[in-house]
Design an enzyme around this catalytic site. Structure first.
Site, PDB file in Angstrom:
ATOM      1  N   CYS A   1       0.855  -1.181   0.000  1.00 45.56           N
ATOM      2  CA  CYS A   1       0.000   0.000   0.000  1.00 45.56           C
ATOM      3  C   CYS A   1       0.895   1.236   0.000  1.00 45.56           C
ATOM      4  O   CYS A   1       1.807   1.352   0.823  1.00 45.56           O
ATOM      5  CB  CYS A   1      -0.890  -0.009   1.238  1.00 45.56           C
ATOM      6  SG  CYS A   1      -1.861   1.507   1.452  1.00 45.56           S
TER       7      CYS A   1
ATOM      8  N   CYS B   1       0.596   3.230   3.541  1.00 46.39           N
ATOM      9  CA  CYS B   1       1.141   2.788   4.835  1.00 46.39           C
ATOM     10  C   CYS B   1       2.192   1.692   4.731  1.00 46.39           C
ATOM     11  O   CYS B   1       2.679   1.210   5.746  1.00 46.39           O
ATOM     12  CB  CYS B   1       0.004   2.316   5.733  1.00 46.39           C
ATOM     13  SG  CYS B   1      -0.768   0.775   5.186  1.00 46.39           S
TER      14      CYS B   1
ATOM     15  N   CYS C   1      -7.062  -1.021   1.869  1.00 51.32           N
ATOM     16  CA  CYS C   1      -6.008  -1.512   2.750  1.00 51.32           C
ATOM     17  C   CYS C   1      -6.591  -1.678   4.152  1.00 51.32           C
ATOM     18  O   CYS C   1      -7.248  -0.777   4.669  1.00 51.32           O
ATOM     19  CB  CYS C   1      -4.848  -0.520   2.759  1.00 51.32           C
ATOM     20  SG  CYS C   1      -3.574  -0.891   3.982  1.00 51.32           S
TER      21      CYS C   1
ATOM     22  N   CYS D   1      -4.680   1.128   6.727  1.00 49.67           N
ATOM     23  CA  CYS D   1      -4.921   2.582   6.664  1.00 49.67           C
ATOM     24  C   CYS D   1      -6.246   2.950   5.999  1.00 49.67           C
ATOM     25  O   CYS D   1      -6.604   4.123   5.981  1.00 49.67           O
ATOM     26  CB  CYS D   1      -3.773   3.285   5.952  1.00 49.67           C
ATOM     27  SG  CYS D   1      -3.687   3.005   4.169  1.00 49.67           S
TER      28      CYS D   1
ATOM     29  N   CYS E   1      -8.331  -5.669  -9.299  1.00 48.00           N
ATOM     30  CA  CYS E   1      -7.905  -4.624 -10.230  1.00 48.00           C
ATOM     31  C   CYS E   1      -7.493  -3.399  -9.417  1.00 48.00           C
ATOM     32  O   CYS E   1      -8.330  -2.765  -8.773  1.00 48.00           O
ATOM     33  CB  CYS E   1      -9.064  -4.315 -11.174  1.00 48.00           C
ATOM     34  SG  CYS E   1      -8.647  -3.252 -12.543  1.00 48.00           S
TER      35      CYS E   1
END
Length: 155
Positions: free
Chosen positions: A72, A75, A120, A123, A143
């Protein structure tokens, strides 16, 4: 087996499960809008915090073929392994599976018909949408917006 021995084994098993759970656990990351703006580029902020989408074919990660993990961009939590990446023909980095416990989903009705949006788990950063038109073994296509990810090559 007597009751005392059974309780001892049960407690040892529960301690082992708690230890294993800590390996997968992570603290949630909650920042103010200003803190996110300092941390992200304007385009990343639009995608991760406002649920935006980058143009198809614009991500440099479409051409990334090394071994490693996709994290991510908000984070740095690892979300996908390169072993699950495939060419979907959509113009966005796509994966047929994700790392367990790292993504959360919710229904999205922004384009009238329902889609499954994912974020995510640490976060809450918007990553993309999951569809049921992917390859085996899962049949799923995760995707992802390329700007919502960073690639970390295998050492």
């Amino acid at each position: 087996m007597n009751r005392r021995k059974w309780l001892q084994q049960l407690s040892l098993g529960l301690i082992g499960l708690a230890g294993a759970a800590k390996l997968w656990a992570f603290d949630k990351l909650e920042l103010s809008k200003d803190q996110w703006r300092e941390r992200l580029t304007p385009s990343q902020y639009r995608i991760l915090r406002d649920g935006g989408t980058e143009p198809s074919g614009s991500s440099r990660l479409n051409d990334e073929h090394r071994e490693g993990h996709y994290h991510c961009a908000g984070c740095d939590l690892a979300l996908f392994s390169s072993a699950t990446k495939y060419e979907s023909g959509t113009g966005w980095p796509s994966f047929f599976n994700h790392i367990d416990g790292r993504l959360e989903t919710k229904m999205d009705f922004k384009l009238i018909w329902p889609r499954t949006e994912y974020h995510c788990a640490r976060c809450g950063g918007h990553q993309g949408h999951v569809f049921d038109d992917g390859p085996k073994p899962t049949g799923q296509r995760w995707c992802n917006n390329g700007l919502a990810l960073t690639f970390v090559p295998k050492a």
